[in-house]
Design a protein around this motif. Structure first.
Motif, PDB file in Angstrom:
ATOM      1  N   PHE A  86      28.781   5.210  -3.459  1.00  0.00           N
ATOM      2  CA  PHE A  86      28.457   3.991  -4.205  1.00  0.00           C
ATOM      3  C   PHE A  86      29.632   3.007  -4.241  1.00  0.00           C
ATOM      4  N   GLU A  87      30.851   3.532  -4.085  1.00  0.00           N
ATOM      5  CA  GLU A  87      32.007   2.628  -4.072  1.00  0.00           C
ATOM      6  C   GLU A  87      32.185   1.953  -2.716  1.00  0.00           C
ATOM      7  N   SER A  88      31.955   2.706  -1.633  1.00  0.00           N
ATOM      8  CA  SER A  88      32.334   2.176  -0.317  1.00  0.00           C
ATOM      9  C   SER A  88      31.179   2.059   0.672  1.00  0.00           C
ATOM     10  N   GLY A  89      30.048   2.701   0.379  1.00  0.00           N
ATOM     11  CA  GLY A  89      28.935   2.683   1.332  1.00  0.00           C
ATOM     12  C   GLY A  89      29.035   3.792   2.371  1.00  0.00           C
ATOM     13  N   ARG A  90      30.079   4.607   2.268  1.00  0.00           N
ATOM     14  CA  ARG A  90      30.265   5.669   3.259  1.00  0.00           C
ATOM     15  C   ARG A  90      29.866   7.010   2.643  1.00  0.00           C
ATOM     16  N   TYR A  91      28.868   7.660   3.259  1.00  0.00           N
ATOM     17  CA  TYR A  91      28.513   9.011   2.826  1.00  0.00           C
ATOM     18  C   TYR A  91      29.136   9.979   3.809  1.00  0.00           C
ATOM     19  N   ASN A  92      30.064  10.784   3.334  1.00  0.00           N
ATOM     20  CA  ASN A  92      30.821  11.660   4.222  1.00  0.00           C
ATOM     21  C   ASN A  92      30.851  13.077   3.665  1.00  0.00           C
ATOM     22  N   LYS A  93      30.101  13.971   4.321  1.00  0.00           N
ATOM     23  CA  LYS A  93      30.037  15.346   3.798  1.00  0.00           C
ATOM     24  C   LYS A  93      31.167  16.226   4.342  1.00  0.00           C
ATOM     25  N   LYS A  94      31.963  15.684   5.277  1.00  0.00           N
ATOM     26  CA  LYS A  94      33.069  16.472   5.844  1.00  0.00           C
ATOM     27  C   LYS A  94      34.244  16.422   4.880  1.00  0.00           C
ATOM     28  N   ARG A  95      34.280  17.309   3.970  1.00  0.00           N
ATOM     29  CA  ARG A  95      35.314  17.284   2.945  1.00  0.00           C
ATOM     30  C   ARG A  95      35.419  18.663   2.321  1.00  0.00           C
ATOM     31  N   GLU A  96      36.477  18.833   1.563  1.00  0.00           N
ATOM     32  CA  GLU A  96      36.681  20.112   0.899  1.00  0.00           C
ATOM     33  C   GLU A  96      35.605  20.295  -0.177  1.00  0.00           C
ATOM     34  N   PHE A  97      35.104  21.513  -0.281  1.00  0.00           N
ATOM     35  CA  PHE A  97      34.117  21.817  -1.313  1.00  0.00           C
ATOM     36  C   PHE A  97      34.852  22.390  -2.522  1.00  0.00           C
ATOM     37  N   HIS A  98      34.651  21.769  -3.683  1.00  0.00           N
ATOM     38  CA  HIS A  98      35.327  22.257  -4.891  1.00  0.00           C
ATOM     39  C   HIS A  98      34.383  23.077  -5.753  1.00  0.00           C
ATOM     40  N   ILE A  99      34.843  24.250  -6.171  1.00  0.00           N
ATOM     41  CA  ILE A  99      34.083  25.011  -7.157  1.00  0.00           C
ATOM     42  C   ILE A  99      34.590  24.574  -8.524  1.00  0.00           C
ATOM     43  N   THR A 100      33.702  24.024  -9.336  1.00  0.00           N
ATOM     44  CA  THR A 100      34.144  23.398 -10.584  1.00  0.00           C
ATOM     45  C   THR A 100      33.531  24.088 -11.801  1.00  0.00           C
ATOM     46  N   LYS A 101      33.861  23.572 -12.950  1.00  0.00           N
ATOM     47  CA  LYS A 101      33.311  24.108 -14.198  1.00  0.00           C
ATOM     48  C   LYS A 101      31.924  23.535 -14.493  1.00  0.00           C
ATOM     49  N   SER A 102      31.471  22.636 -13.644  1.00  0.00           N
ATOM     50  CA  SER A 102      30.072  22.161 -13.728  1.00  0.00           C
ATOM     51  C   SER A 102      29.379  22.554 -12.421  1.00  0.00           C
ATOM     52  N   PRO A 103      29.179  23.876 -12.217  1.00  0.00           N
ATOM     53  CA  PRO A 103      28.802  24.412 -10.898  1.00  0.00           C
ATOM     54  C   PRO A 103      27.447  23.922 -10.393  1.00  0.00           C
ATOM     55  N   SER A 104      26.548  23.535 -11.299  1.00  0.00           N
ATOM     56  CA  SER A 104      25.229  23.103 -10.830  1.00  0.00           C
ATOM     57  C   SER A 104      25.283  21.738 -10.158  1.00  0.00           C
ATOM     58  N   MET A 105      26.463  21.108 -10.193  1.00  0.00           N
ATOM     59  CA  MET A 105      26.639  19.830  -9.504  1.00  0.00           C
ATOM     60  C   MET A 105      27.563  19.972  -8.312  1.00  0.00           C
ATOM     61  N   ASP A 106      27.913  21.207  -7.951  1.00  0.00           N
ATOM     62  CA  ASP A 106      28.791  21.416  -6.793  1.00  0.00           C
ATOM     63  C   ASP A 106      27.946  21.343  -5.532  1.00  0.00           C
ATOM     64  N   ILE A 107      27.961  20.196  -4.904  1.00  0.00           N
ATOM     65  CA  ILE A 107      27.047  19.972  -3.803  1.00  0.00           C
ATOM     66  C   ILE A 107      27.640  18.897  -2.898  1.00  0.00           C
ATOM     67  N   LEU A 108      27.442  19.046  -1.603  1.00  0.00           N
ATOM     68  CA  LEU A 108      27.956  18.032  -0.680  1.00  0.00           C
ATOM     69  C   LEU A 108      26.843  17.216  -0.028  1.00  0.00           C
ATOM     70  N   ILE A 109      25.646  17.781  -0.001  1.00  0.00           N
ATOM     71  CA  ILE A 109      24.517  17.010   0.544  1.00  0.00           C
ATOM     72  C   ILE A 109      23.491  16.796  -0.553  1.00  0.00           C
ATOM     73  N   SER A 110      23.413  15.570  -1.028  1.00  0.00           N
ATOM     74  CA  SER A 110      22.478  15.246  -2.102  1.00  0.00           C
ATOM     75  C   SER A 110      21.160  14.812  -1.469  1.00  0.00           C
ATOM     76  N   SER A 111      20.267  15.772  -1.292  1.00  0.00           N
ATOM     77  CA  SER A 111      19.047  15.533  -0.494  1.00  0.00           C
ATOM     78  C   SER A 111      18.245  14.328  -0.954  1.00  0.00           C
ATOM     79  N   ASN A 112      18.112  14.164  -2.264  1.00  0.00           N
ATOM     80  CA  ASN A 112      17.225  13.110  -2.755  1.00  0.00           C
ATOM     81  C   ASN A 112      17.745  11.692  -2.552  1.00  0.00           C
ATOM     82  N   LEU A 113      19.016  11.569  -2.176  1.00  0.00           N
ATOM     83  CA  LEU A 113      19.539  10.231  -1.879  1.00  0.00           C
ATOM     84  C   LEU A 113      18.751   9.614  -0.725  1.00  0.00           C
ATOM     85  N   GLU A 114      18.222  10.472   0.149  1.00  0.00           N
ATOM     86  CA  GLU A 114      17.423   9.981   1.283  1.00  0.00           C
ATOM     87  C   GLU A 114      16.250   9.130   0.796  1.00  0.00           C
TER      88      GLU A 114
END
Ligand SMILES: *Cc1c(COP(=O)(O)O)cnc(C)c1O
Length: 485
Positions: A295-323
């Protein structure tokens, strides 16, 4: 109402077909062809119950069902299954509002949709004269599996099989799955991690031939029947704000949504398209900032480090519904191009002109674990209100983006008790190895009531004890499919 593929508007389905197929045949997701015909009379919603609002919306999208059929589905889904009187109560916290979506059987917002979806699917089968038994497969890292198992439990004509990684869910999440009742519920721990379970399920969908009279289906969030039930709570929140005198009818409201797969927030966008006065929809992410950057830059880039966080249900790199949003704003052809680019190159980039169409309605922000925990502590200290880590991400982003112009509703997607270790830590209290013990510690500390479904979990019987190797998943599915229940 017809549904078309996000990647090709010549590919269409009836609502019942779209529900049963899940994905469009070209790999796209289904979108309703018209929002004009689904407009909701806002003033009328002020005197409607939450169930009535939900049924009204669903009947606009599933036009091949009668209103009476939809009413029955909604009543079966919510009456007696949610601990709160409303399935989405609104709390006033400081100057903001928190929409509590976690009072369902598994204490996370997925219950709202997964209580409805199974019944929509069985109604769709009836509509199409399809007498096969539906075998629903889910691989889960936690929340989806238990919500799907509870949603499908004892729904006629279905079986639900949940695979979870033997090491990878929390003890509470595991027990929610293994203690789920229902003759048609099968839960198995897979010896491996979440990716092993998920690739196993994908392989079964690709390779497995089901016996005569049985059909495979999935409960994941790309099904249009999971998205549409989520529209209702944006309207019930608005109704509650008007009826409490907090806003006047027609005034715009901003919604801040803790986001992973982009389903919840997209339902808010659908709400705006059918007549809800929405100012901004704020997409809140944890350290997996892929959507914030988009949303900041217009670039969707899934090639990145995956972080395991304290909000695990949002740990995702491909947000399918954005399509779906891409397709609505840029058209099917562009969407097909960008999705191909995502598959081939791991990214796509919008032009500045294209991006402007997104930022008109959407804003985005992110928050790391440290900020998440600090937010839980601060909100509790200041307002005496206890929130979970996912909700805290949204609250933090709402504060960071500054005072919103409009009244602000923060969507709360999980009970603080579902993530009690993190919440205790945020409050500066001692944590222990035993998650069930921490429920009582948190209760003692805050006095906030423990949801009954979690309180009885420690003592609940383990009904499902299957443990399998990942190579055995396919045979497991076939054996459970053949089983008489
Ligand atoms: C699934 C989930 C989310 C993310 O919702 P999406 O629709 O995937 O964006 C946020 N919070 C919790 C607790 C969840 O279970």
């Amino acid at each position: 109402m017809l549904y078309y593929s996000t990647r090709n508007n010549q590919i269409t389905s009836s609502p019942a077909e779209a529900l049963l197929r899940g994905l469009a045949p070209d790999g796209g997701l289904f979108l309703p062809e018209s929002f004009e015909s689904a407009q909701i009379n806002l003033e009328k919603t002020l005197t409607m119950t939450s169930n009535e609002i939900s049924a009204e919306i669903l009947s606009k999208f599933f036009t091949d069902f009668t209103k009476a059929e939809i009413d029955e589905i909604v009543n079966l889904a919510y009456n007696g299954t949610f601990e709160s009187e409303e399935f989405a109560p609104l709390a006033k916290v400081g100057g903001k509002f928190v929409l509590e979506l976690y009072h369902g059987p598994t204490c996370a917002f997925k219950d709202v949709a997964l209580s409805v979806l199974p019944r929509l699917v069985t109604a769709a089968k009836k509509k199409l004269g399809d007498e096969s038994e539906t075998v629903v497969l889910t691989a889960t890292s936690g929340d989806t599996g238990s919500a799907a198992a509870h949603g499908f439990s004892d729904v006629p004509g279905t079986k639900i099989i949940v695979f979870y990684p033997a090491r990878g869910t929390s003890a509470v999440q595991e027990k929610q799955m293994t203690s789920c009742p229902g003759k048609n519920v099968f839960v198995a721990a897979v010896d491996g991690n979440f990716d092993d379970a998920q690739s196993g399920v994908k392989k079964i969908f690709a390779e497995c031939t089901m016996p005569e009279g049985k059909a495979l289906s999935s409960a994941n969030s790309i099904n249009i029947g999971r998205l549409t039930p989520q529209i209702a709570y944006y309207f019930t929140a608005y109704r509650d704000l008007v009826n409490a005198g907090e806003i006047t009818l027609g005034e715009k409201v901003d919604f801040v949504v803790p986001t992973g797969n982009f389903g919840d927030i997209l339902a808010g966008y659908f709400a705006s398209l059918i007549g809800l006065p929405v100012g901004k929809l704020v997409c809140a992410s944890n350290e997996n900032r892929v959507l914030t950057e988009f949303f900041e830059s217009g670039r969707y880039n899934k090639k990145r480090e995956f972080h395991i966080t304290k909000s695990p249900s949002m740990d995702i790199l491909i947000s399918s519904n954005l399509e779906r949003l891409l397709s609505l704003l840029l058209g099917t052809q562009k969407t097909a191009e960008y999705m191909a680019s995502l598959a081939e190159n791991g990214e796509y980039v919008l032009s500045a002109e294209e991006l402007a169409k997104f930022t008109d309605k959407f804003a985005a922000g992110a928050c790391n674990d440290e900020e998440t925990l600090a937010t839980i502590g601060e909100v509790y200290k200041k307002h005496g209100y206890l929130m979970d880590t996912h909700t805290a991400v949204a609250w933090n982003v709402a504060e960071k983006l500054g005072v919103c112009k409009n009244k602000t509703v923060v969507l709360s997607t999980a009970s603080p008790y579902k993530f009690s270790a993190s919440v205790l830590k945020a409050l500066g209290a001692e944590t222990s190895e035993n998650e069930f013990e921490m429920l009582s510690t948190l209760k003692k500390l805050t006095g906030a009531p423990v949801p009954a479904s979690l309180a009885r979990l420690a003592e609940a019987e383990n009904l499902h004890t299957d443990k399998i190797k990942k190579e055995e998943m396919q045979n497991y599915v076939l054996a459970r499919t053949e089983e008489e229940i």
